[in-house]
Design a protein around this motif. Structure first.
Motif, PDB file in Angstrom:
ATOM      1  N   THR A  29     -11.447  -3.201  -8.832  1.00  0.00           N
ATOM      2  CA  THR A  29      -9.777  -4.088  -7.912  1.00  0.00           C
ATOM      3  C   THR A  29      -8.799  -3.971  -7.810  1.00  0.00           C
ATOM      4  OG1 THR A  29     -11.805  -5.304  -7.314  1.00  0.00           O
ATOM      5  CG2 THR A  29      -9.956  -5.597  -6.131  1.00  0.00           C
ATOM      6  N   LEU A  30      -8.228  -4.443  -9.144  1.00  0.00           N
ATOM      7  CA  LEU A  30      -6.890  -3.864  -9.308  1.00  0.00           C
ATOM      8  C   LEU A  30      -6.523  -2.627  -9.212  1.00  0.00           C
ATOM      9  CD1 LEU A  30      -4.143  -5.050 -10.565  1.00  0.00           C
ATOM     10  CD2 LEU A  30      -4.925  -5.336 -12.374  1.00  0.00           C
ATOM     11  N   MET A  31      -7.556  -1.287  -9.620  1.00  0.00           N
ATOM     12  CA  MET A  31      -6.868  -0.288  -9.429  1.00  0.00           C
ATOM     13  C   MET A  31      -6.873   0.488  -8.677  1.00  0.00           C
ATOM     14  SD  MET A  31      -8.149   1.223 -13.573  1.00  0.00           S
ATOM     15  CE  MET A  31      -8.325   2.773 -13.436  1.00  0.00           C
ATOM     16  N   ALA A  32      -7.682  -0.190  -7.342  1.00  0.00           N
ATOM     17  CA  ALA A  32      -7.749   0.417  -5.916  1.00  0.00           C
ATOM     18  C   ALA A  32      -6.093  -0.005  -5.168  1.00  0.00           C
ATOM     19  CB  ALA A  32      -8.909  -0.371  -5.250  1.00  0.00           C
ATOM     20  N   LEU A  33      -6.171  -0.684  -5.602  1.00  0.00           N
ATOM     21  CA  LEU A  33      -5.010  -1.557  -5.433  1.00  0.00           C
ATOM     22  C   LEU A  33      -4.037  -1.209  -5.467  1.00  0.00           C
ATOM     23  CD1 LEU A  33      -4.269  -5.137  -5.545  1.00  0.00           C
ATOM     24  CD2 LEU A  33      -5.557  -4.038  -3.366  1.00  0.00           C
ATOM     25  N   THR A  34      -3.889  -0.457  -6.830  1.00  0.00           N
ATOM     26  CA  THR A  34      -3.234   0.760  -6.464  1.00  0.00           C
ATOM     27  C   THR A  34      -2.937   2.176  -7.453  1.00  0.00           C
ATOM     28  OG1 THR A  34      -3.531   0.945  -9.374  1.00  0.00           O
ATOM     29  CG2 THR A  34      -2.245  -0.974  -8.763  1.00  0.00           C
ATOM     30  N   GLY A  35      -4.439   2.585  -6.772  1.00  0.00           N
ATOM     31  CA  GLY A  35      -4.148   3.945  -6.251  1.00  0.00           C
ATOM     32  C   GLY A  35      -5.206   4.598  -6.762  1.00  0.00           C
ATOM     33  N   ASP A  36      -5.404   4.266  -8.299  1.00  0.00           N
ATOM     34  CA  ASP A  36      -5.465   5.428  -9.202  1.00  0.00           C
ATOM     35  C   ASP A  36      -6.600   5.631 -10.083  1.00  0.00           C
ATOM     36  OD1 ASP A  36      -2.922   5.028 -10.723  1.00  0.00           O
ATOM     37  OD2 ASP A  36      -2.975   2.614 -11.064  1.00  0.00           O
ATOM     38  N   TYR A  37      -7.422   6.504  -8.611  1.00  0.00           N
ATOM     39  CA  TYR A  37      -8.845   7.238  -8.684  1.00  0.00           C
ATOM     40  C   TYR A  37      -8.210   8.380  -8.404  1.00  0.00           C
ATOM     41  CZ  TYR A  37     -11.036   2.369  -8.771  1.00  0.00           C
ATOM     42  OH  TYR A  37     -11.678   1.012  -9.512  1.00  0.00           O
ATOM     43  N   GLY A  38      -9.185   9.048  -8.729  1.00  0.00           N
ATOM     44  CA  GLY A  38      -8.906  10.535  -8.615  1.00  0.00           C
ATOM     45  C   GLY A  38      -7.755  11.489  -8.821  1.00  0.00           C
ATOM     46  N   ARG A  39      -6.952  10.693  -9.843  1.00  0.00           N
ATOM     47  CA  ARG A  39      -5.710  11.417  -9.852  1.00  0.00           C
ATOM     48  C   ARG A  39      -5.541  11.683 -11.408  1.00  0.00           C
ATOM     49  NH1 ARG A  39       0.223   8.073  -8.208  1.00  0.00           N
ATOM     50  NH2 ARG A  39      -1.620   6.010  -9.086  1.00  0.00           N
ATOM     51  N   HIS A  40      -5.033  12.627 -11.542  1.00  0.00           N
ATOM     52  CA  HIS A  40      -4.306  13.076 -12.678  1.00  0.00           C
ATOM     53  C   HIS A  40      -3.363  11.677 -13.530  1.00  0.00           C
ATOM     54  CE1 HIS A  40      -5.665  16.965 -13.159  1.00  0.00           C
ATOM     55  NE2 HIS A  40      -5.049  17.544 -12.007  1.00  0.00           N
ATOM     56  N   GLY A  41      -4.130  11.652 -15.061  1.00  0.00           N
ATOM     57  CA  GLY A  41      -3.338  10.420 -15.350  1.00  0.00           C
ATOM     58  C   GLY A  41      -4.262   9.166 -15.506  1.00  0.00           C
ATOM     59  N   ASN A  42      -5.433   9.323 -14.514  1.00  0.00           N
ATOM     60  CA  ASN A  42      -5.937   8.382 -14.543  1.00  0.00           C
ATOM     61  C   ASN A  42      -7.244   8.036 -15.864  1.00  0.00           C
ATOM     62  OD1 ASN A  42      -6.155   7.697 -10.850  1.00  0.00           O
ATOM     63  ND2 ASN A  42      -4.508   7.440 -12.107  1.00  0.00           N
ATOM     64  N   VAL A  43      -6.911   6.705 -15.654  1.00  0.00           N
ATOM     65  CA  VAL A  43      -8.309   6.529 -16.883  1.00  0.00           C
ATOM     66  C   VAL A  43      -8.740   5.348 -16.839  1.00  0.00           C
ATOM     67  CG1 VAL A  43      -8.548   5.871 -19.312  1.00  0.00           C
ATOM     68  CG2 VAL A  43      -6.592   7.210 -18.593  1.00  0.00           C
TER      69      VAL A  43
END
Lengths: 187, 836, 227, 79
Positions: B440-454
Motif C-alpha cells: 500500500t505504501l508503495m502504491a501511495l508513492t507510485g512505485d510500481y512499473g517504473r525503472h528503479g522500483n524494487v
C-alpha cells in the motif's frame, strides 16, 4: 617372492606363531564388515591364534555394532580411514576423507601396480585395505619396505583411531581386534 | 551392497581366509580389496602425479539461497581439490560465496551418509516407532533391500490404509532432476507444501491487495535495474549477510549512483552498517512504521495522485455504512468487469471505470449517491493512517520522529523507490499485514512499473526455466492432496482428515531447522509406521528415520538446471562418481518406480532424461552446456508491474473491501477485518500476557555461515563460527549477571536451549538472537526450535518463528563445562562432528 | 585450517560481526560502528621483515611481492617480531600435506619455517588473480599492476580515497584500502570496471605484471566481505 | 577488533609483549630480535639508514647466526 618371504602358519605342526603376512592378512579380514562369508572364515578355526576374535557373538548384533562404529550414521562413528585422523585441522577434529594422506597411500599401491577392486566404494586408506597391503608387502618385499609403510601410515594414525574407538564403547570382539592390531603394527 | 557385490566379497574373503590358513600361494595371494593392475583391466582412478593437471568441471551449487551459482570445480587425480566461482555466459552474474567455495569439505565429510541403512529396531511387521530418537541404532542394508522395503511399505500402506496414508515430504535443500515429483504423481498419496506454513506471510499480504506474486516474495524488477533506484529501504533483511553473494552488489551499484539506503532492523547488521539511515525498530512494530510513513505522505501530500487514480482503487467509492464498494450496477447498466465507481471531479458525477484508467477522479471526499453515503477508499486509508502520527509511532517503535519522516520523504520524493523486505517480518504471527502495508505504501508513492522500483530482496527470472515437457506431469499421474506444514502437524496428531502412516522425506532437515516446537513434532511422528529419508548427511531429521538413503553430493551428479535468479541455464558435469554407495536421487526414484510398476516412466540412464530436456529446448545444446557450463537465456532487464494488476479490478486495492478477518492470539474473539493495514501483534505486543515472565523477544536470523541448516558441518566455517550463540545486549546480560561467553539457559513454557552468550552492542536491548540452522547436536542442551510455538493464525497460516518470548538466565554450573569447553571435543562438537 | 595467511578482522565489537558503540535509545543518539579489515601480508616497499632476516630468506621480488625462501629460513622468527601487521605465522607443526610436493597449488612449507601470504605468486605468474580476489563473494578485492595507470587498481586508487595500514610507520605497503561509495571491484581480467570508471573501454588483455616493477593489491573496504 | 588478530605495534607497549611471545623459545637471542625489529621500523620511518642498521647489528648477527646475509649490507661493506 623374495628369499626371505615369511612362511605361513603351519597348523598341522601346531606352531602357534603366524607369519607377519598372515597376521596382517587376517587382521584385514577382521576389519571388514561382518557378513556370513566372513563368519565362515572366522569360524574355520584358522584365526584361532588371534585371541578373542571368535568372541563376535551374534552376527546381526555385530553388524549393528559395525555400522554404529564404522559406518554411522550417528555420532559414535569412527570412520576407519587414515586421512580422517591425519588431515583434519587439529588432532581433536575428524578430518576429511580423500585428504592428502589418502593420496599418499594410493601412491604406495600404485607403486606396486595394485588397484582398488572397486575404486569408488570406499577411499583406499581404509584400515583393512592398509593392513591387506601390509600383508602384501611382508609377503613380497624386504622387511624394511614394510617398516617404511608402517611408519609412514598405519603407525601414524591407528593409535588415534583406536583411542576414538575406545571412547565409543566397542564390544569384546572389537576390543580384542584393537589389541591385536596395535600389537601387530607396533611390533 | 548389491547381490553381485555380496557374492564377490564373500569369495574374496574366503580366498583371503584360505591364504591365512594354508600359506601364501603367490605374491598377490593376500589381496582381496586390492588387485594387481593387470587384472583390473583399465586402470581406474590411477594415481599419476599428485601435481597432475587440474580438470575444470563445470557444475553448480543448489541450496535454497537463491544464488543459483555456477561453479568451477577443480579435479585432480580423480579428487575434488577446490571450487571457484564460474564466469557464466551472462557474465555479470558471476557469483559464489564462502559456502560455495567450501564444498570440498562437504563432499569429503567423513560423516557423510555412506550406505543405505535401516533402523535396527524397525521391521515391516513391528515398526516400533517409539524406539526412534537419539538412541536409535542402524544397520547397513543393500540398495536392493532398501528399495524393496520402501516399495513394499508404500504398497502395504496403501493397501491397508488407503493412498492418502502415503505422505511425501520435500524441503528446499537441493535443486536438481530427481524425478521425485514424477514418482509421487504416479504413486499417489498426500504431499506437504510450504504453502502455507513457512515464510508465507509477507508475500500473501502483498498478493492479497495487488493480485501479484504468491505467498513468497513478490515479483520485482530484475537486478540490473536496481541501479536506477533513488531510495532503497531494506526492511528486516540482512542481505549483506544472507544474500551477499548475489543481490547485495546491486544495492551498492544503486548507492554509487546516488541512491539513499535505509535499513529497518532491530539489529545493527552487516546491512545496517551500509545504510544512510538505520531505523532500529522494535520487534513487531513494522506495520506501525509503514502507517506512520503513510501518515507523513498524506499530511505532506507527497503521494503520486496520477498513479493512485489510474492503477489503484484509491478513488473507488466505498459505502460508509458497511465498508463495501459502491455497486457499479447502480451507476451503469453495463459496467466493465471489475469496474469501480469513482467520482469524476469535473462532472461531479460517479463513473464506472475499468483497470488502467486514469482521469479526474476525486481521491478524497464524501458524497451521497442514491441515498447512500460514500467516500473514497483512499479517504478510509488516510483516516487509518491519521491514527499513526510519526510522533506516536516513534514512541511505540523506538524510533526518532525525524528518521521516520526522512525515510518517508526519501521514498516519496526522491524518485524511483524500492522496499526490499525478506521473510523476517513474516515470521511474526500476523506478518501478512506488513505485506499489505508495504504494498500500500508503495502504491501511495507510485512505485510500481517504473525503472528503479524494487519490491523484494531477490528478483525472479522466468526465462531460465527448463522446458521439461511432460517430465513434471507424467501421463497417468494423479494429483495429490496438498497440506500446508501447519496442517501436517494436526494430521499427524489427530489423523484428521487423514492419517499419514508412511513418510518419504527428501531435501529437508525440518527437525533441525524449520519445525517449531520440535518436541511436538517428534511425538506426532510416532503415528508414522515408516519414515524413509534421503540425504547427504546424517541430520537430526535422518536420526528419526527408519530407512536412510544416502544421496549423492551435487558435484557427483550430472544435471541440467534452470536458474530462477539469473539468466543462465546451468549444467552440472559429474566431478566423480558418488562416494561409497551414495546415489543420485534420480536412481533412488527410478529404483522405487521400477518396483512399483512404473519403470517404463523412468529411463535407466538419467542422461536420457536430461537429453529430452536439451532436445526439447531450442536454446540448449549439449555442446554449449559442456563447453561453457551455462547458456545465457535471452532476457533483457525487465520492469515489473507494467500491466493491469492481478486483482479483480486490475488495480491495487489500497482499500480491500473483500478483506479477510484475522483471528488468533492477542486479538479480540470476533477478529480484526483488514480493509486497510491494521497493526496486529501477538507475543511482541507491549501488553502480551506473559511479557513479564518472558520479557525478551527471541529471533533466529539467517547467517552468512549456513543456508538454512546446510553447511553446519563444514570445518572451515566452524572454525570461524564454532557453536550456536545468543546475541544479547550487554545491558540485558548484566541485568541477569551473565558474563560474555558464559552459557545461558534460554527458556519459556514450551522449551529451552543452552548456548553461549555473546555480547553484542548492536542488538536491541529486549531482543535476543540465535542464528538459525544449527543442528540438535550443536546445542549443549535443547534446540532453538524448542521454545517456538507451532501455532498459526487464521489468515496468516504461517509459523511465527520470531513471535517468541523467552527469559534468559545463566545456565547451571554443570553446563559451563561442555563439549565446547572441554579439551577434546571430537565426536560431539567442533568442526567435523557434523550437524546440519 | 592450518595457517592463516589472510584474516578478515571485524573493526567494531569484541566478536566477529558485532559493532562497537552504543545502541540508539528510542531511535536516537546511537554510536554503533562496524567495518571489516582484510589483513594479510601488505607487501611493503620498505619491509622491516626483509631487513631483519639474518639469512636473507625473506626477500622482495622484482615485481614487488615479498616472499620467503623456505629452504633458507632458519625459523628465528625475527621477521614476525618485525612485521607490524601480524601477517606472518610460524609453522609449529609438521606439514599437514603429506605428499611431498605440497598441495599442488603452493609448495610445501616444512616445520619450523615462517610463512605468509604470497599474493598467490604462483597464480600471478600464470596470469591469474590471487585466490582471495577470485573468490571474494563481494568482489571487494582488486589486484593488478600499479605501474600500469590503466589497470583496475590504478583507477580505483586514483578515483577514491585510499589509505595504507600504519602509514606513519613508513613501511609503504602495496596494499591499499579504498574508502567511499563504490561499486564492487571486478577481477583484474574483467573489463567491466574500466567501462564503469571511464566511458572508454580499455584493452582487454591483462597487463604483464610479472615483468613490471610493482604489483599491488587493494581491498575495497566498505564493500563487506566475510570474517 | 577480534582479540587474537589485532595488528601490533599499535600501541607499542602491547607489541612488546607480543614480540616476547613470538620470540620465546625461538632458539636465538630474543632480545636481539626485538631490538632489530624496532630498528627495522626506524629504517622505514627514515630515522635510521640501512647502513647504520646493518653496521649496528653486524657483529651480533654474525655471532648469533654465524652469518649475516641481510640485504641491508652497504656496498663495499667489509665483514
Amino acid at each position: 617372492m623374495t628369499e626371505n618371504t615369511p612362511t605361513a602358519t603351519d597348523h598341522s605342526t601346531g606352531d602357534p606363531r603366524p607369519s607377519i603376512a598372515d597376521t596382517f592378512g587376517t587382521l584385514a579380514v577382521c576389519w571388514r564388515e561382518p557378513s556370513e562369508g566372513w563368519v565362515d572364515a572366522i569360524e574355520s578355526g584358522r584365526f584361532e591364534w588371534l585371541d578373542g576374535v571368535e568372541t563376535f557373538g551374534d552376527l546381526d548384533e555385530l553388524r549393528v555394532e559395525y555400522t554404529r562404529l564404522f559406518i554411522g550414521p550417528g555420532r559414535d562413528q569412527c570412520p576407519p580411514y587414515e586421512s580422517v585422523y591425519r588431515d583434519g585441522a587439529d588432532s581433536d577434529d575428524l578430518g576429511p576423507v580423500y585428504g592428502p594422506t589418502t593420496q599418499a597411500v594410493a601412491r604406495w599401491y600404485d607403486e606396486y601396480d595394485l588397484r582398488l577392486r572397486d575404486s569408488r566404494s570406499a577411499p583406499p586408506d581404509h584400515i583393512a585395505t592398509e593392513l591387506e597391503f601390509a600383508a602384501y608387502l611382508s609377503a613380497n618385499e624386504d622387511d624394511s619396505v614394510l617398516e617404511q609403510f608402517l611408519n609412514e601410515h598405519l603407525r601414524e594414525w591407528v593409535d588415534q583411531f583406536v583411542a576414538h574407538l575406545r571412547e565409543n564403547d566397542p564390544g569384546p570382539f572389537y576390543r580384542a581386534l584393537i589389541r591385536r592390531t596395535t600389537e601387530a603394527i607396533n611390533s | 551392497m548389491t547381490d553381485d557385490e555380496l557374492t564377490a566379497s564373500r569369495r574374496d574373503i574366503l580366498k583371503t581366509g584360505a591364504v591365512a590358513g594354508v600359506g601364501l600361494g603367490g605374491g598377490s595371494g593376500v589381496l582381496s580389496t586390492l588387485q594387481p593392475a593387470d587384472e583390473s583391466g583399465e586402470a581406474v582412478d590411477q594415481v599419476t602425479s599428485f601435481l597432475g593437471e587440474d580438470q575444470v568441471v563445470k557444475t553448480a551449487c543448489g541450496p535454497n539461497c537463491r544464488g543459483d551459482c555456477p561453479l568451477d570445480v577443480f579435479v585432480r587425480d580423480g579428487q575434488i581439490k577446490k571450487t571457484e566461482q564460474q564466469v557464466p555466459a551472462a557474465s555479470e552474474f558471476k557469483r559464489g560465496c564462502t559456502l560455495g567455495i567450501s564444498h570440498v569439505q562437504r563432499a569429503y565429510n567423513a560423516k557423510r551418509l555412506k550406505y543405505p541403512m535401516k533402523r535396527a529396531s524397525w521391521s515391516p511387521d513391528d515398526p516400533q516407532p517409539g524406539a526412534r530418537g537419539e538412541d536409535a541404532q542402524f544397520e547397513r542394508i543393500s540398495w536392493s533391500e532398501a528399495l524393496d522395503l520402501v516399495a513394499e511399505q508404500i504398497q502395504t500402506t496403501k493397501g491397508e490404509y488407503g493412498p492418502e496414508s502415503v505422505y511425501w515430504h520435500a524441503g528446499s535443500g537441493s535443486q536438481g532432476t530427481s524425478g521425485y515429483g514424477r514418482l509421487k504423481q504416479l504413486v499417489g498419496g498426500i504431499q506437504d507444501s510450504f504453502v502455507y506454513g513457512i515464510d508465507t506471510n509477507v508475500g500473501q499480504g502483498f498478493n492479497r491487495i495487488t493480485g501479484e506474486g504468491g505467498v513468497f516474495m513478490p515479483p520485482t524488477n530484475t537486478v540490473e535495474d536496481w541501479a536506477n533506484a533513488d531510495t532503497l529501504i531494506i526492511w528486516g533483511s540482512d542481505i549483506f549477510a544472507s544474500q551477499f553473494q548475489m543481490d547485495a552488489e546491486w544495492i551498492l551499484d544503486a548507492k554509487r549512483n546516488g541512491a539513499k539506503l535505509v535499513v529497518v532492523d532491530p539489529m545493527y547488521t552487516n546491512t545496517a552498517e551500509k545504510a544512510d539511515l538505520w531505523l532500529p525498530i522494535r520487534p513487531g512494530k513494522d506495520t506501525h512504521l509503514a502507517l506512520a510513513m503513510m501518515n507523513y505522505i498524506f499530511e505532506n501530500e507527497v503521494y503520486d495522485d496520477t498513479f493512485l487514480r489510474q492503477r489503484t482503487n484509491a478513488p473507488a467509492l466505498v459505502r460508509v455504512d458497511d465498508g463495501t464498494l459502491f455497486d457499479p450496477t447502480r451507476v451503469s447498466d453495463n459496467p466493465p468487469d471489475g469496474g469501480i465507481v469513482v467520482m469524476n471531479e469535473e462532472t461531479s458525477e460517479p463513473n464506472v471505470v475499468g483497470a488502467e484508467t486514469g482521469g479526474p477522479f476525486a481521491l478524497f471526499g464524501e458524497w451521497t449517491i442514491d441515498g447512500v453515503a460514500v467516500r473514497t477508499g483512499l479517504a478510509a486509508l488516510r483516516e487509518q493512517a491519521s491514527e499513526y502520527q510519526p510522533a506516536d509511532v516513534a514512541e511505540v517503535a523506538g524510533l526518532s520522529v525525524a528518521d521516520i519522516k526522512t525515510a518517508a520523504d526519501w521514498l516519496a520524493t526522491r524518485g524511483a523507490g524500492g522496499i526490499l523486505p525478506a521473510y523476517s517480518v513474516g515470521r511474526y504471527l500476523y506478518g501478512h499485514v506488513f505485506g499489505q502495508a508495504y504494498a500500500t505504501l508503495m502504491a501511495l508513492t507510485g512505485d510500481y512499473g517504473r525503472h528503479g522500483n524494487v519490491h523484494a530482496q531477490h528478483p525472479s527470472y522466468g526465462g531460465p526455466s527448463l522446458q521439461t515437457g511432460d517430465w513434471g506431469n507424467p501421463e497417468g499421474g494423479v494429483s495429490l492432496d496438498t497440506y500446508g506444514y501447519q496442517e501436517i502437524l494436526s494430521l499427524l496428531e489427530n489423523g484428521d482428515p487423514v492419517q499419514p502412516r508412511f513418510l518419504y522425506g527428501t531435501n529437508s532437515n525440518m527437525l533441525g531447522n524449520q519445525f517449531p516446537n520440535r518436541e511436538r513434532w517428534l511425538n506426532a511422528m510416532e503415528s508414522l509406521d515408516t519414515i524413509v529419508w534421503a540425504d547427504m548427511y546424517h541430520t537430526p531429521t535422518t536420526q528419526q528415520a527408519d530407512i536412510i538413503l544416502p544421496a549423492a553430493h551435487w558435484f557427483e551428479t550430472e544435471d541440467v538446471l534452470g536458474s530462477d535468479h539469473h539468466p543462465n541455464i546451468r549444467y552440472r558435469e559429474q566431478a566423480h562418481e558418488p562416494l561409497w554407495e551414495a546415489r543420485d536421487d534420480y536412481y533412488i526414484m527410478a529404483g522405487i518406480a521400477e518396483r512399483l510398476g512404473h519403470g517404463d516412466k523412468f529411463p535407466d540412464d538419467k542422461r536420457e532424461v536430461l537429453d529430452r530436456f536439451v532436445q526439447n529446448d531450442d536454446r540448449l545444446s549439449w555442446e554449449q552446456l559442456r563447453e561453457n557450463g551455462t547458456v545465457e537465456t535471452d532476457e533483457t532487464p525487465t520492469v515489473a508491474y507494467t500491466d493491469a494488476f492481478g486483482t479483480e479490478s486490475g488495480r491495487i486495492t489500497v482499500y480491500d473491501d473483500d478483506a479477510p478477518t484475522e483471528k488468533g492470539p492477542g486479538l479480540p474473539d470476533e477478529g480484526i477485518s483488514l480493509e486497510v493495514p491494521e497493526p496486529l501483534e501477538a507475543r511482541t505486543a507491549d501488553d502480551w500476557e506473559a511479557q513479564n515472565e518472558y520479557p525478551l523477544v527471541f529471533m533466529q536470523k539467517h547467517s552468512k555461515w549456513r543456508i538454512h541448516s546446510q553447511w553446519a558441518n563444514v570445518p572451515w566455517l566452524r572454525e570461524v563460527n564454532r557453536e550456536p550463540q545468543l546475541d544479547i545486549h550487554p545491558k540485558d546480560a548484566e541485568q541477569r549477571d551473565i558474563s560474555d561467553g558464559e552459557y545461558v539457559l534460554v527458556h519459556n513454557d514450551r522449551g529451552s536451549m543452552v548456548v553461549r552468550a555473546k555480547y553484542n552492542e548492536g542488538i536491541q536491548p529486549g531482543l535476543v538472537n540465535t542464528d538459525q540452522g544449527w543442528w540438535a547436536e550443536d546445542f549443549v542442551e535443547g534446540h532453538y526450535q524448542d521454545p517456538i510455538s507451532a501455532e498459526t493464525a487464521d489468515v496468516g497460516r504461517t509459523f511465527a518463528f520470531y513471535d517468541c518470548r523467552v527469559e534468559v538466565e545463566r545456565a547451571a554450573e554443570e553446563y559451563q563445562s561442555n563439549q565446547y569447553t572441554q579439551d577434546n571435543p571430537r565426536g560431539t562438537a567442533g568442526s567435523a562432528s557434523g550437524g546440519d | 585450517m592450518g595457517q592463516a595467511w589472510n584474516r578478515v578482522l571485524t573493526v567494531g565489537g569484541d566478536h566477529v560481526d558485532t559493532p562497537e558503540g552504543s545502541y540508539p535509545e528510542d531511535g536516537d543518539g546511537g554510536t554503533l560502528e562496524m567495518s571489516y579489515q582484510p589483513t594479510a601480508c601488505q607487501h611493503c616497499e620498505n619491509a622491516p621483515c626483509v631487513k631483519v632476516c639474518p639469512v636473507n630468506a625473506t626477500f622482495t621480488r622484482e615485481d614487488g611481492i615479498v616472499e620467503i625462501d623456505y629452504d633458507k629460513c632458519i625459523g628465528c622468527r625475527y621477521c614476525m617480531a618485525a612485521c607490524p601487521y601480524n601477517a606472518r605465522v610460524f609453522n609449529w607443526e609438521d606439514p599437514q600435506h603429506v605428499p611431498e610436493e605440497g598441495t599442488g597449488d603452493v609448495e610445501e612449507r616444512p616445520q619450523g619455517v615462517v610463512e605468509k601470504c604470497t599474493f598467490c605468486s604462483h597464480r600471478v605468474e600464470e596470469g591469474l588473480d590471487p585466490s582471495c580476489v577470485v573468490n571474494c563473494p563481494a568482489d571487494a578485492r582488486i589486484f593488478g599492476d600499479f605501474d600500469d595507470e590503466n589497470s583496475t587498481v590504478s583507477k580505483y586508487v586514483a578515483e577514491y580515497d585510499t589509505h595504507q595500514l600504519l602509514d606513519d610507520k613508513g613501511t609503504d605497503p602495496k596494499t591499499y584500502y579504498i574508502q567511499g561509495e563504490m561499486s564492487p571491484g571486478r577481477p583484474w581480467k574483467g573489463k567491466e570496471l574500466e567501462e564503469e570508471l571511464d566511458e572508454e573501454p580499455t584493452a582487454e588483455e591483462p597487463a604483464d605484471v610479472t615483468g613490471d616493477e610493482s604489483v599491488s593489491g587493494a581491498a575495497a573496504n566498505p564493500t563487506g566481505g566475510d570474517d | 577488533m577480534t582479540e587474537e588478530s589485532r595488528p601490533h605495534h599499535e600501541p607499542i607497549p602491547e607489541w612488546d609483549e607480543i614480540a616476547d611471545e613470538i620470540l620465546e623459545g625461538c632458539g636465538y637471542d630474543p632480545d636481539l630480535g626485538k631490538r632489530m625489529a624496532e630498528d627495522a621500523i626506524k629504517i622505514a620511518n627514515g630515522e635510521l639508514t640501512e647502513q647504520e642498521f646493518h653496521e649496528r647489528y653486524h657483529e651480533e648477527v654474525k655471532a648469533e647466526f654465524g652469518t649475516d646475509d641481510r640485504p641491508t649490507k652497504p656496498e663495499g661493506f667489509d665483514d
